[in-house]
Motif scaffolding. Structure first.
Motif, mmCIF file in Angstrom:
data_model
loop_
_atom_site.group_PDB
_atom_site.id
_atom_site.type_symbol
_atom_site.label_atom_id
_atom_site.label_comp_id
_atom_site.label_asym_id
_atom_site.label_seq_id
_atom_site.Cartn_x
_atom_site.Cartn_y
_atom_site.Cartn_z
ATOM 1 N N ASP A 1 9.190 -27.599 -6.313
ATOM 2 C CA ASP A 1 10.408 -28.121 -6.923
ATOM 3 C C ASP A 1 11.512 -27.075 -7.051
ATOM 4 N N LEU A 2 11.301 -25.894 -6.469
ATOM 5 C CA LEU A 2 12.355 -24.878 -6.490
ATOM 6 C C LEU A 2 13.495 -25.297 -5.582
ATOM 7 N N ALA A 3 14.705 -25.022 -6.011
ATOM 8 C CA ALA A 3 15.893 -25.269 -5.190
ATOM 9 C C ALA A 3 16.227 -24.013 -4.386
ATOM 10 N N THR A 4 15.519 -22.918 -4.659
ATOM 11 C CA THR A 4 15.753 -21.626 -4.016
ATOM 12 C C THR A 4 14.541 -21.232 -3.182
ATOM 13 N N ASP A 5 14.728 -20.224 -2.351
ATOM 14 C CA ASP A 5 13.642 -19.700 -1.515
ATOM 15 C C ASP A 5 12.620 -19.018 -2.423
ATOM 16 N N PRO A 6 11.372 -19.501 -2.459
ATOM 17 C CA PRO A 6 10.380 -18.955 -3.385
ATOM 18 C C PRO A 6 10.021 -17.491 -3.133
ATOM 19 N N ASP A 7 10.359 -16.981 -1.974
ATOM 20 C CA ASP A 7 10.020 -15.590 -1.653
ATOM 21 C C ASP A 7 11.200 -14.635 -1.841
ATOM 22 N N ARG A 8 12.306 -15.136 -2.366
ATOM 23 C CA ARG A 8 13.505 -14.315 -2.523
ATOM 24 C C ARG A 8 13.813 -14.103 -4.007
ATOM 25 N N PHE A 9 13.834 -12.852 -4.421
ATOM 26 C CA PHE A 9 14.112 -12.519 -5.816
ATOM 27 C C PHE A 9 15.359 -11.641 -5.941
#
Length: 166
Positions: free
Chosen positions: A101-109
């Motif tokens: 359900d993330l709207a962002t790339d899960p591997d990018r912080f």
């Protein structure tokens, strides 16, 4: 999860979940919550449930750079309060959401502020091997467990017992 800075006043150098206080901007927010989640968040709290959830989502974005889709369901899994008289007090609520359900790339912080370092996803069993604060350890156990229809665990440190929020 991420690691707090060594000079942090609260839980220095500890591996923690993103989190923080409810700010004024959170008070007017209305986060979609199930009626059961909303009712459980309201138990023993002066803070509106939507504001608590909004603070969790805001802190997630600030501290990790990750953002959930607006309609993503949150599941309230654990609450912990420090003892009265403690130097640093908190009344923490822990939530789960599906990474899908993330709207962002899960591997990018890269958009995270600098409050936490070593940001990343951790397997529950691997995180449990770290030197974790006791409430974080309990929250991990709840994240791994099947949801309990009897309620959400509530640790009141001043009473050294866990009750349930029905």
């Amino acid at each position: 999860m991420g690691r707090r800075g060594g000079r942090a006043v609260f839980m220095p150098s500890r591996l923690v979940f993103p989190g923080g206080a409810v700010d004024a901007v959170d008070l007017g927010a209305d986060v979609p919550l199930t009626p059961l989640c909303r009712a459980r968040l309201a138990v023993g709290s002066d803070c509106p449930p939507g504001a608590v959830a909004a603070a969790a989502l805001r802190e997630l974005t600030e501290e990790t750079g990750q953002t959930l889709r607006h309609s993503a369901p949150l599941r309230f899994i654990f609450r912990a309060i420090t003892p009265r008289g403690a130097t640093r007090r908190y009344d923490a609520r822990f939530f789960l959401a599906d990474a899908d359900d993330l709207a962002t790339d899960p591997d990018r912080f890269g958009d995270a502020d600098e409050e936490l370092t070593e940001l990343g996803w951790r397997r529950i069993d691997e995180a449990a091997q770290q030197n974790l604060p006791f409430p974080t350890r309990l929250a991990l156990a709840e994240a791994a467990a099947t949801p309990d229809p009897a309620g959400v665990p509530f640790l009141q440190s001043n009473e050294a017992r866990i009750t349930r929020i029905a």
